[in-house]
Scaffold this active site. Sequence first.
Site, short mmCIF file in Angstrom:
data_model
loop_
_atom_site.label_atom_id
_atom_site.label_comp_id
_atom_site.label_asym_id
_atom_site.label_seq_id
_atom_site.Cartn_x
_atom_site.Cartn_y
_atom_site.Cartn_z
N ILE A 29 0.91 -1.14 0.00
CA ILE A 29 0.00 0.00 0.00
C ILE A 29 0.95 1.19 0.00
O ILE A 29 1.57 1.51 1.02
CB ILE A 29 -0.91 0.02 1.24
CG1 ILE A 29 -1.80 -1.22 1.28
CG2 ILE A 29 -1.76 1.29 1.23
CD1 ILE A 29 -2.65 -1.34 2.54
N PRO A 30 1.13 1.84 -1.16
CA PRO A 30 2.25 2.78 -1.34
C PRO A 30 2.05 4.15 -0.70
O PRO A 30 1.93 5.18 -1.37
CB PRO A 30 2.35 2.88 -2.87
CG PRO A 30 0.95 2.67 -3.33
CD PRO A 30 0.37 1.65 -2.38
N CYS A 31 2.07 4.19 0.62
CA CYS A 31 1.92 5.45 1.34
C CYS A 31 3.09 6.40 1.06
O CYS A 31 2.96 7.61 1.25
CB CYS A 31 1.76 5.20 2.84
SG CYS A 31 3.03 4.17 3.59
N HIS A 32 4.20 5.87 0.57
CA HIS A 32 5.34 6.72 0.24
C HIS A 32 5.05 7.64 -0.96
O HIS A 32 5.76 8.61 -1.17
CB HIS A 32 6.59 5.87 -0.04
CG HIS A 32 6.46 4.97 -1.23
ND1 HIS A 32 5.84 3.73 -1.15
CD2 HIS A 32 6.84 5.12 -2.53
CE1 HIS A 32 5.88 3.15 -2.34
NE2 HIS A 32 6.46 3.98 -3.19
#
Length: 162
Positions: A131-134
Amino acid sequence: MTNLPTYHCTQFKTPMGVFALAVDSAGAVAAAAFGGEGALRGRLRGARLIRDPRRTDAARKQVESWISGKSRDFSIGISPGGTPFQRRVWSALRRIPYGETRSYGDVAREVGSSPRAVGRANATNPVCLIIPCHRVIGSDGSLTGYAFGEDTKRSLLALERG
């Protein structure tokens, strides 16, 4: 005595440091973190972890493939615990294309909420990278906070931009 949930876990080295992940009994990723098992435990809040390279192999291979630049997507299932709102935000994060970023405001408009609420949901994402929170940044283009440090966030975004 409370029955704690049990997850199977592994940790391995990446160019950004040690990475750990935990999968549920079906093999879906419940948590992932830079920093090893200690960071992973913080995301699973007291769950029981059992080291199991066999059960975590599929998830590990996908993370290694992504980090090496051989793949851009994850097909492994995920099973993060969270509120319906958090899950809505995390779903929106998964729709941010590889190599692109969105501001907290952009995500907030998509999910019908405030940037502050999106920031909190982003910060509580238990499955980093997959889950690409970056990929979420400040409206002025600043990296803003990242649970694993701005250097790691900068490295992940640079990797995606090639």
